[in-house]
Design an enzyme around this catalytic site. Structure first.
Site, short mmCIF file in Angstrom:
data_model
loop_
_atom_site.label_atom_id
_atom_site.label_comp_id
_atom_site.label_asym_id
_atom_site.label_seq_id
_atom_site.Cartn_x
_atom_site.Cartn_y
_atom_site.Cartn_z
N ASP A 126 49.13 72.87 72.58
CA ASP A 126 49.04 71.70 73.44
C ASP A 126 50.45 71.24 73.81
O ASP A 126 51.34 71.21 72.95
CB ASP A 126 48.30 70.59 72.67
CG ASP A 126 47.99 69.39 73.53
OD1 ASP A 126 47.18 69.54 74.45
OD2 ASP A 126 48.54 68.31 73.26
N GLU A 159 50.34 75.14 77.07
CA GLU A 159 50.60 74.37 78.28
C GLU A 159 52.11 74.32 78.47
O GLU A 159 52.80 73.68 77.67
CB GLU A 159 50.05 72.96 78.13
CG GLU A 159 48.54 72.89 78.04
CD GLU A 159 48.03 71.46 77.93
OE1 GLU A 159 47.15 71.08 78.70
OE2 GLU A 159 48.54 70.71 77.07
#
Ligand code: CA
Length: 674
Positions: free
Chosen positions: A356, A385
């Site tokens: 994340d 990400e």
């Protein structure tokens, strides 16, 4: 993507917050040089070790003035039965030993910080077993948590991340709906139940995954998170879990008995084992970039200040958008991340990790993560990400950004380029994209098709998001058109195609996913999309009730054609290496675009048995416009693989080439063997 989560602090955390005001060291550089003087401890006995000589506690807290261990008989609501005063050890540690093996007991640490303030109790940062709500760490024998046959358990072997087909799911979404036919609703054990069916008799659960043909399940955060009260599970709370509390123990609300520290561990292992037996790998979503709380986190209660970045004024910097950001560039934090994923890979046999807000971490740490995991199991892959949710004190050239992915060999990043170009911008519900008739996205879709690698026919200056070929290989790109964040594809299409029929929107979804699943790189899909699931238009459903988030399995009967299309699309990809080329050079040589000036049309070929494919040439024509397109196909013996919203990897029909019509909002895929 990010979620503006406001974590719910517990009573313990609230007290801690009062007891530990903000740091007074001002500039980030000063703090970096200050923390650089702290000794690093790389022993593998943090924080608990049990052996024949007793039960040993070791906590890393270089500036502490004192440290105590409290021993408890139960996981909550009982006073300590014993306390041990810790003594200063080597390299910033504090140590204590209790005689005997204290299996079945619980413990916490209490630190007196550098200014003499006594901080609230914490289970530490390395608790591998915890009780209800994770406030006390548990002393258990981990070997006793292995299910039968665990030593023989193996995940699927993978030659390249590009061979994976990733299915992103939340435990509760997947099994909690009454139509799932699953007994252990919302639990790890849901994925161990075989032969589950919907009321209409369709396969659900793990049988559904096998039928669909995905290779890996990506589970949303499954370590112990903060927001769901594990002592009150009957209240049906929901959270995505991006609010980490204990990084190295499973979440209690997914177990059948959160008060029993071994139950959540065994049940998660059983889930992994069942998926592995079905030939499916398990990817864990990891959120080391921030913690649920600031001064009350386990990091702050063991070594205050060290694990976080701060602003000039000493306040927590917030690149996560969730109140703080961790400092992976500091060695003890970098080691924590590396050792934590290694632990999950070894103890739980996890096959992949999704980071994340990965760009909050530094490049060096991410490269260490990939290298160390490959040493454990070469099939493990890592993606994340490649962005932050806010500015960070870490300089951009050190961040694990998607634009820096060429410096990270073993890491892949999500392509927001292809995502937004196909369906329209994520933050503007009404915005349309290539598949829904908005011109001007063609070049960005092509950037996605070539996995953001350098290609002689792709003009990166026309890219919507990124203006250069940032990937050095297709192994560095994850292609997708929706995930748990933002509107589901179903809801996005409803919002951006006013006046359309559901059949129109399903056609658009098929075209969108056909582009994703035939593109170079690795395809990724959101669970339930194959059933055309929606979330009632809620774009940030991180704490929405089951009525928004649960997958209604009766949709499988209603939208059977949609499911069959996805299943066949996945089979096509898995049977044909032409869609999974290994290098940028192979893509540049074998993937050839046709010169087309019409808006919302892309046509290209995969030539010369690309990737060793049995097919000599594959022709793909995507028509995202609302008019038929007359494609000029070279003369030959072509098998029709996909046409007008239908697909069969073995062939629907055959054509001889020449002018071939491509219906509005559809993909034409042809293949020839000679
Ligand atoms: Ca929890």
């Amino acid at each position: 993507m990010n979620r503006p989560i406001k974590p719910i602090g517990s009573a313990i955390m609230a007290i801690a917050a009062l007891a530990s005001p903000a740091l007074t060291i001002n500039a980030q550089e000063n703090m970096d040089s200050h923390y650089a003087t702290w000794p690093v401890y790389d022993g593998n006995d943090l924080e608990l070790r049990v052996d024949g000589n007793g039960t040993h506690f070791t906590v890393w807290s270089p500036e502490a003035k004192a440290a105590t261990v409290y021993i408890y008989d139960s996981d909550r609501n009982t006073p300590a039965v014993d306390s041990l005063t810790m003594t200063r050890g080597d390299r910033g540690t504090w140590r204590a030993t209790a005689p005997g093996q204290l299996y079945g007991k619980f413990y916490t640490f209490a630190i007196t910080d550098g200014r003499g303030r006594r901080l609230a109790e914490t289970p530490g940062v390395w608790a591998k077993a915890v009780g209800t709500n994770g406030h006390r760490a548990a002393i258990i024998d981990l070997a006793g948590t292995d299910p039968e046959g665990w030593s023989e358990d193996r995940g699927p072997e993978l030659k390249s991340i590009n061979d994976a087909v990733i299915y992103e799911m939340h435990h509760r979404d997947f099994s909690v709906h009454p139509s799932s036919g699953i007994v252990h609703k919302g639990k790890f054990l849901a994925l161990t139940e075989e032969q589950t069916r919907s009321l209409a008799g369709d396969k659900t659960g793990i049988e559904h995954l096998k039928e669909l043909g995905v290779t890996h399940v990506h589970i949303l955060p499954s370590y112990d998170y903060n927001s769901v009260d594990e002592s009150n599970l009957l209240s049906n709370q929901y959270n995505w879990g991006y609010d980490p509390y204990n990084y190295n123990a499973p979440e209690g609300s997914y177990s059948t008995d959160p008060a029993n520290p071994a139950a959540r561990i065994t049940e998660m292992k059983k889930m992994v084992q069942a998926l592995h037996r079905a030939g499916i790998g398990v990817v864990m979503d990891v959120v080391y970039n921030h913690t649920a709380d600031n001064d009350g986190s386990n990091f702050s209660l063991t070594a205050p200040g060290y694990y976080y970045r701060h602003r000039q004024d000493g306040s927590y910097s917030d690149a996560s958008g969730c109140g703080n950001e961790t400092a992976s560039e500091r060695r003890q934090m970098s080691d924590f991340i590396v050792n934590s994923v290694k632990y999950w890979a070894k103890e739980y046999h996890i096959d992949g990790f999704r980071f994340d807000l990965m760009a909050i971490h530094d490049i060096e740490t991410m490269n260490r993560v990939a290298d160390e995991l490959k040493k454990i199991n070469p099939s493990i892959f890592v993606y994340g990400e490649g962005w932050t949710a806010g500015d960070s004190p870490l300089p951009a050239d050190r961040r694990a950004l998607k634009e820096n992915v060429a410096k990270m060999d073993g890491i892949a990043v999500f392509s927001d380029d292809i995502r937004d170009a196909i369906k329209g911008h994520y933050s503007n519900a009404a915005d349309r994209g290539f598949a829904t008739g908005k011109p001007g996205n063609e070049e960005t879709v092509k950037i996605g098709i070539v996995a953001s690698t350098a290609h002689p026919q792709v003009d990166y200056s026309k890219g919507n998001n990124s203006k250069f070929a940032y990937a050095s290989a297709p192994t560095q790109i994850i292609n997708y058109v929706s995930c748990h964040d933002d509107l589901t594809l179903t809801d996005k299409l409803a919002a951006s195609m006013p006046g359309s029929s559901e059949a129109d929107r399903q056609r658009a979804a098929r075209l969108a996913q056909t582009i994703v699943f035939t593109s170079q790189g690795t395809p990724f899909m959101f669970a339930g999309e194959e059933l055309f699931r929606d979330k009632k238009g809620v774009h940030n459903s991180y704490k929405s009730p089951d009525s928004i988030n649960a997958i209604d399995w009766s949709l499988k009967n209603k939208n059977r054609e949609q499911f069959d299309y996805y299943r066949e699309l996945i089979r096509l990809r898995r049977e044909h290496p032409a869609f999974r080329l290994r290098t940028a050079d192979e893509i540049a040589r074998h993937l050839v675009f046709d010169k087309i000036e019409s808006p919302n049309i892309i046509s290209y070929s995969l030539k010369d048995n690309a990737g060793g494919d049995s097919w000599k040439e594959i022709k793909l024509v995507f028509n995202g416009s609302d008019a038929p397109f007359a494609a000029r196909i070279p003369k030959g013996e072509w098998t029709v693989i996909a046409r007008d919203g239908k697909i069969d990897a073995d062939g629907l029909d055959s054509v001889k080439g020449g002018t071939t019509m491509v219906a509005p909002t559809s993909a034409l895929i042809l293949a020839r063997t000679k």
